[in-house]
Motif scaffolding. Sequence first.
Motif, PDB file in Angstrom:
ATOM      1  N   VAL A  21       0.841  -1.212   0.000  1.00  0.00           N
ATOM      2  CA  VAL A  21       0.000   0.000   0.000  1.00  0.00           C
ATOM      3  C   VAL A  21       0.870   1.254   0.000  1.00  0.00           C
ATOM      4  O   VAL A  21       0.627   2.195  -0.756  1.00  0.00           O
ATOM      5  N   ILE A  22       1.891   1.259   0.849  1.00  0.00           N
ATOM      6  CA  ILE A  22       2.788   2.420   0.905  1.00  0.00           C
ATOM      7  C   ILE A  22       3.486   2.619  -0.446  1.00  0.00           C
ATOM      8  O   ILE A  22       3.592   3.744  -0.956  1.00  0.00           O
ATOM      9  N   LEU A  23       3.958   1.525  -1.023  1.00  0.00           N
ATOM     10  CA  LEU A  23       4.646   1.625  -2.308  1.00  0.00           C
ATOM     11  C   LEU A  23       3.693   2.081  -3.414  1.00  0.00           C
ATOM     12  O   LEU A  23       4.071   2.862  -4.289  1.00  0.00           O
ATOM     13  N   PHE A  24       2.447   1.609  -3.370  1.00  0.00           N
ATOM     14  CA  PHE A  24       1.475   1.996  -4.383  1.00  0.00           C
ATOM     15  C   PHE A  24       1.253   3.503  -4.376  1.00  0.00           C
ATOM     16  O   PHE A  24       1.310   4.163  -5.415  1.00  0.00           O
ATOM     17  N   PHE A  25       1.022   4.046  -3.197  1.00  0.00           N
ATOM     18  CA  PHE A  25       0.783   5.490  -3.118  1.00  0.00           C
ATOM     19  C   PHE A  25       2.054   6.298  -3.355  1.00  0.00           C
ATOM     20  O   PHE A  25       1.999   7.443  -3.775  1.00  0.00           O
ATOM     21  N   ALA A  26       3.209   5.665  -3.082  1.00  0.00           N
ATOM     22  CA  ALA A  26       4.473   6.368  -3.316  1.00  0.00           C
ATOM     23  C   ALA A  26       4.811   6.444  -4.798  1.00  0.00           C
ATOM     24  O   ALA A  26       5.628   7.258  -5.217  1.00  0.00           O
ATOM     25  N   THR A  27       4.173   5.595  -5.621  1.00  0.00           N
ATOM     26  CA  THR A  27       4.516   5.570  -7.038  1.00  0.00           C
ATOM     27  C   THR A  27       3.387   6.033  -7.953  1.00  0.00           C
ATOM     28  O   THR A  27       3.527   5.972  -9.176  1.00  0.00           O
ATOM     29  N   THR A  28       2.280   6.499  -7.391  1.00  0.00           N
ATOM     30  CA  THR A  28       1.164   6.906  -8.237  1.00  0.00           C
ATOM     31  C   THR A  28       1.250   8.353  -8.685  1.00  0.00           C
ATOM     32  O   THR A  28       0.452   8.796  -9.499  1.00  0.00           O
TER      33      THR A  28
END
Length: 269
Positions: free
Chosen positions: A46-53
């Motif tokens: 989840v953290i990575l998803f929002f960090a890369t969107t």
Amino acid sequence: MQEGQVDIKTPEYVSLQFQPAGLGSRAAALMMDQIILSILNILIVVILFFATTGNNSPFGFYLFELNSTLWGVAIVALFVLNWGYFFALEYFWGGKTLGKRLLGIRVMQENGHSVTLLSCFIRNLLRIIDMLPASYFLGMIMIFLHSKHKRVGDIVAGTIVVHERRVKGKRKEIAIEKEMRNRGLRKEDLSVEAWALKQLGTKEWSLVKTYANRFSQLPRSERNQLSKKLADILFPKLGLNMEGKTYNELEDTLLLLYLEMRDEWEYEL
């Protein structure tokens, strides 16, 4: 298959009796560990998803644009987390993961010693086989059928998972704990590396435990001699220099060693 007793003779010719942990307790411990790992995995994704969107994030925050390399690194990191969780905790935490600790079971070598770096590495590397074809099916079948409830990783690594029960006798523990409290000793004061402690086995634990239990009963002269003899045996294995140390300093180190080893070795099986 009912859980029975297994008799093991250590290299020091000490006979120990173990109760192997069966399929039920091992499955429950694994389930707890998998829940913990699932939570960590979800948080990372989840953290990575929002960090890369990027600016498309509905929450309006970002760190990086969508990056396949970053996701590749994350996948490797997730693999290391899921495999390293079992390896690191079992090696550095006396053969226990969080799930095993809650269930009162632990991994140890078949000779009665704590797991070595190599045996811990092998048994956890072979989880890949035990997981086949899915959901640890092969591992569960092996645990159910094996006389000592071993999965493939345990057979190859020479390890066994056992139940442990804390020793109930507290009179001596209280006496020695009072002594250590009066001296202001805490486990954190022992400056010994974790890998060095792994060099100590049942023989050394027996010596340290006997020393601690007899500590307050010995006359000062006998206690000094015993402290010196025990330090001569144990300190070289731990990489400790005893030269120039007073008898009180030797005693403090030996009592701290007892406190550190007790967490791993003070149990009945």
